[in-house]
Each structure stands twice: as structure tokens, then as C-alpha cells.
Design a protein around this motif. Structure first.
Motif, mmCIF file in Angstrom:
data_model
loop_
_atom_site.group_PDB
_atom_site.id
_atom_site.type_symbol
_atom_site.label_atom_id
_atom_site.label_comp_id
_atom_site.label_asym_id
_atom_site.label_seq_id
_atom_site.Cartn_x
_atom_site.Cartn_y
_atom_site.Cartn_z
ATOM 1 N N PHE A 1 23.446 -129.252 -44.377
ATOM 2 C CA PHE A 1 21.997 -129.129 -44.235
ATOM 3 C C PHE A 1 21.380 -128.477 -45.462
ATOM 4 O O PHE A 1 20.303 -128.845 -45.901
ATOM 5 C CB PHE A 1 21.628 -128.313 -42.984
ATOM 6 C CG PHE A 1 22.081 -128.942 -41.706
ATOM 7 C CD1 PHE A 1 21.730 -130.232 -41.395
ATOM 8 C CD2 PHE A 1 22.874 -128.239 -40.828
ATOM 9 C CE1 PHE A 1 22.152 -130.823 -40.218
ATOM 10 C CE2 PHE A 1 23.299 -128.811 -39.648
ATOM 11 C CZ PHE A 1 22.939 -130.111 -39.342
ATOM 12 N N VAL A 2 22.081 -127.501 -46.025
ATOM 13 C CA VAL A 2 21.564 -126.799 -47.202
ATOM 14 C C VAL A 2 21.444 -127.763 -48.373
ATOM 15 O O VAL A 2 20.423 -127.817 -49.044
ATOM 16 C CB VAL A 2 22.463 -125.597 -47.570
ATOM 17 C CG1 VAL A 2 22.034 -124.972 -48.872
ATOM 18 C CG2 VAL A 2 22.452 -124.571 -46.454
ATOM 19 N N THR A 3 22.471 -128.559 -48.601
ATOM 20 C CA THR A 3 22.476 -129.480 -49.735
ATOM 21 C C THR A 3 21.427 -130.576 -49.595
ATOM 22 O O THR A 3 20.664 -130.836 -50.515
ATOM 23 C CB THR A 3 23.865 -130.138 -49.896
ATOM 24 O OG1 THR A 3 24.824 -129.096 -50.078
ATOM 25 C CG2 THR A 3 23.898 -131.083 -51.073
ATOM 26 N N PHE A 4 21.384 -131.222 -48.436
ATOM 27 C CA PHE A 4 20.514 -132.375 -48.285
ATOM 28 C C PHE A 4 19.096 -132.038 -47.851
ATOM 29 O O PHE A 4 18.160 -132.725 -48.211
ATOM 30 C CB PHE A 4 21.118 -133.381 -47.299
ATOM 31 C CG PHE A 4 22.370 -134.021 -47.832
ATOM 32 C CD1 PHE A 4 22.323 -134.829 -48.945
ATOM 33 C CD2 PHE A 4 23.578 -133.783 -47.228
ATOM 34 C CE1 PHE A 4 23.480 -135.409 -49.451
ATOM 35 C CE2 PHE A 4 24.744 -134.361 -47.726
ATOM 36 C CZ PHE A 4 24.696 -135.172 -48.835
ATOM 37 N N LEU A 5 18.943 -131.005 -47.062
ATOM 38 C CA LEU A 5 17.621 -130.682 -46.539
ATOM 39 C C LEU A 5 17.016 -129.433 -47.156
ATOM 40 O O LEU A 5 15.867 -129.116 -46.890
ATOM 41 C CB LEU A 5 17.688 -130.504 -45.013
ATOM 42 C CG LEU A 5 18.200 -131.708 -44.224
ATOM 43 C CD1 LEU A 5 18.301 -131.364 -42.753
ATOM 44 C CD2 LEU A 5 17.295 -132.900 -44.444
ATOM 45 N N GLY A 6 17.798 -128.722 -47.939
ATOM 46 C CA GLY A 6 17.298 -127.492 -48.541
ATOM 47 C C GLY A 6 17.017 -126.426 -47.498
ATOM 48 O O GLY A 6 16.110 -125.628 -47.646
ATOM 49 N N MET A 7 17.798 -126.436 -46.416
ATOM 50 C CA MET A 7 17.571 -125.460 -45.348
ATOM 51 C C MET A 7 18.898 -125.006 -44.774
ATOM 52 O O MET A 7 19.894 -125.715 -44.857
ATOM 53 C CB MET A 7 16.720 -126.065 -44.226
ATOM 54 C CG MET A 7 17.357 -127.264 -43.540
ATOM 55 S SD MET A 7 16.269 -128.102 -42.386
ATOM 56 C CE MET A 7 16.864 -127.459 -40.845
ATOM 57 N N ASP A 8 18.902 -123.819 -44.241
ATOM 58 C CA ASP A 8 20.074 -123.343 -43.523
ATOM 59 C C ASP A 8 20.114 -124.036 -42.167
ATOM 60 O O ASP A 8 19.123 -124.603 -41.714
ATOM 61 C CB ASP A 8 19.996 -121.823 -43.309
ATOM 62 C CG ASP A 8 20.132 -121.056 -44.611
ATOM 63 O OD1 ASP A 8 20.828 -121.547 -45.517
ATOM 64 O OD2 ASP A 8 19.534 -119.976 -44.718
ATOM 65 N N THR A 9 21.268 -123.959 -41.528
ATOM 66 C CA THR A 9 21.364 -124.501 -40.180
ATOM 67 C C THR A 9 20.376 -123.745 -39.293
ATOM 68 O O THR A 9 20.400 -122.521 -39.253
ATOM 69 C CB THR A 9 22.797 -124.350 -39.639
ATOM 70 O OG1 THR A 9 23.697 -124.956 -40.559
ATOM 71 C CG2 THR A 9 22.935 -125.010 -38.280
ATOM 72 N N PRO A 10 19.480 -124.449 -38.624
ATOM 73 C CA PRO A 10 18.475 -123.775 -37.784
ATOM 74 C C PRO A 10 19.136 -122.895 -36.714
ATOM 75 O O PRO A 10 20.163 -123.288 -36.140
ATOM 76 C CB PRO A 10 17.713 -124.933 -37.134
ATOM 77 C CG PRO A 10 17.941 -126.099 -38.046
ATOM 78 C CD PRO A 10 19.313 -125.902 -38.611
ATOM 79 N N PRO A 11 18.547 -121.733 -36.448
ATOM 80 C CA PRO A 11 19.126 -120.810 -35.462
ATOM 81 C C PRO A 11 19.361 -121.447 -34.089
ATOM 82 O O PRO A 11 20.367 -121.167 -33.449
ATOM 83 C CB PRO A 11 18.104 -119.679 -35.380
ATOM 84 C CG PRO A 11 17.384 -119.726 -36.688
ATOM 85 C CD PRO A 11 17.356 -121.173 -37.091
ATOM 86 N N LEU A 12 18.456 -122.305 -33.636
ATOM 87 C CA LEU A 12 18.639 -122.950 -32.334
ATOM 88 C C LEU A 12 19.900 -123.816 -32.343
ATOM 89 O O LEU A 12 20.668 -123.812 -31.386
ATOM 90 C CB LEU A 12 17.421 -123.789 -31.955
ATOM 91 C CG LEU A 12 17.525 -124.569 -30.640
ATOM 92 C CD1 LEU A 12 17.820 -123.626 -29.459
ATOM 93 C CD2 LEU A 12 16.258 -125.364 -30.392
ATOM 94 N N LEU A 13 20.131 -124.525 -33.435
ATOM 95 C CA LEU A 13 21.324 -125.363 -33.530
ATOM 96 C C LEU A 13 22.588 -124.505 -33.561
ATOM 97 O O LEU A 13 23.585 -124.848 -32.932
ATOM 98 C CB LEU A 13 21.244 -126.258 -34.765
ATOM 99 C CG LEU A 13 22.329 -127.321 -34.887
ATOM 100 C CD1 LEU A 13 22.295 -128.280 -33.700
ATOM 101 C CD2 LEU A 13 22.165 -128.086 -36.184
ATOM 102 N N VAL A 14 22.530 -123.378 -34.233
ATOM 103 C CA VAL A 14 23.665 -122.445 -34.241
ATOM 104 C C VAL A 14 23.937 -121.956 -32.825
ATOM 105 O O VAL A 14 25.089 -121.907 -32.382
ATOM 106 C CB VAL A 14 23.411 -121.261 -35.198
ATOM 107 C CG1 VAL A 14 24.497 -120.197 -35.054
ATOM 108 C CG2 VAL A 14 23.331 -121.738 -36.642
ATOM 109 N N ASP A 15 22.871 -121.625 -32.084
ATOM 110 C CA ASP A 15 23.023 -121.187 -30.690
ATOM 111 C C ASP A 15 23.664 -122.275 -29.828
ATOM 112 O O ASP A 15 24.562 -122.003 -29.031
ATOM 113 C CB ASP A 15 21.672 -120.791 -30.084
ATOM 114 C CG ASP A 15 21.124 -119.493 -30.646
ATOM 115 O OD1 ASP A 15 21.894 -118.722 -31.260
ATOM 116 O OD2 ASP A 15 19.916 -119.254 -30.469
#
Length: 113
Positions: free
Chosen positions: A67-81
């Protein structure tokens, strides 16, 4: 008789917990989270079947989804949960959730017959 879409395809305690938290159609999840979850689950199934690492987790699958490479974002907290809640997910359970998400239309609203 109505059937919850998630539990129609496979009912396990893990699936039951997912339904309890996010609804029978996972309607409590927004479209972006559902799409990201599909990406993670697909990566998880592929890695588990291709390389058979018994200790491979959904959290690792989410990290590997880049996600960081392609979307420029960390894994969203909800998805981590969600990935944490689904710890120990079997390939069958992952494919059950993928099947449910495949039938998802218009952000959780199912089409009328």
C-alpha cells in the motif's frame, strides 16, 4: 428464509465474528476498505498456496500488498484491525470472504431481484 451472504458461503467462528463486527454483507465497511481487504486476502491465499508458509498472517499479507509503494499510504488502521481479528484465518475462510466481497455491489447495497 433469508441467508446472510457471508455465512451462506461458509460459517465458522472466525466468519461469525466478522459478521458480528461488520454486518452480514460487510455493509459496515466502506468501499475502499473492502477493496483493500480483497487485495490482502488474495495475496494471503496466493502466498499460502504457492509457498505454504504455515506462519504467514494477514498482517504480513497486508504489509506485502505494498500500500505504501502503490498508494503512498500506510495500511489503514481499520484494515489492520480486521486483519488482527482474522488472525489464524484458513484458506477456505479467506476464499469465503473473497466470494462475499465478489458479490458486493454498490458499497454494501445488494441489488434487488
Amino acid at each position: 428464509m433469508t441467508t446472510d451472504l457471508v455465512t451462506y458461503y461458509g460459517q465458522t467462528p472466525t466468519i461469525d465474528q466478522l459478521v458480528e463486527n461488520y454486518g452480514a454483507y460487510l455493509e459496515k465497511l466502506d468501499r475502499e476498505t473492502k477493496l483493500l481487504l480483497r487485495t490482502v486476502l488474495t495475496n494471503y491465499v496466493f502466498m499460502r498456496e504457492r509457498h505454504k508458509p504455515s506462519s504467514y498472517t494477514l498482517i504480513e499479507a497486508s504489509s506485502d500488498a505494498l500500500f505504501v509503494t502503490f498508494l503512498g499510504m500506510d495500511t489503514p488502521p481499520l484494515l489492520v484491525d480486521i486483519c488482527s481479528q482474522l488472525n489464524g484465518l484458513t484458506i477456505h475462510e479467506a476464499e469465503t470472504i473473497l466470494e462475499t466481497l465478489q458479490h458486493d455491489k454498490l458499497d454494501g447495497v445488494m441489488p434487488r431481484s
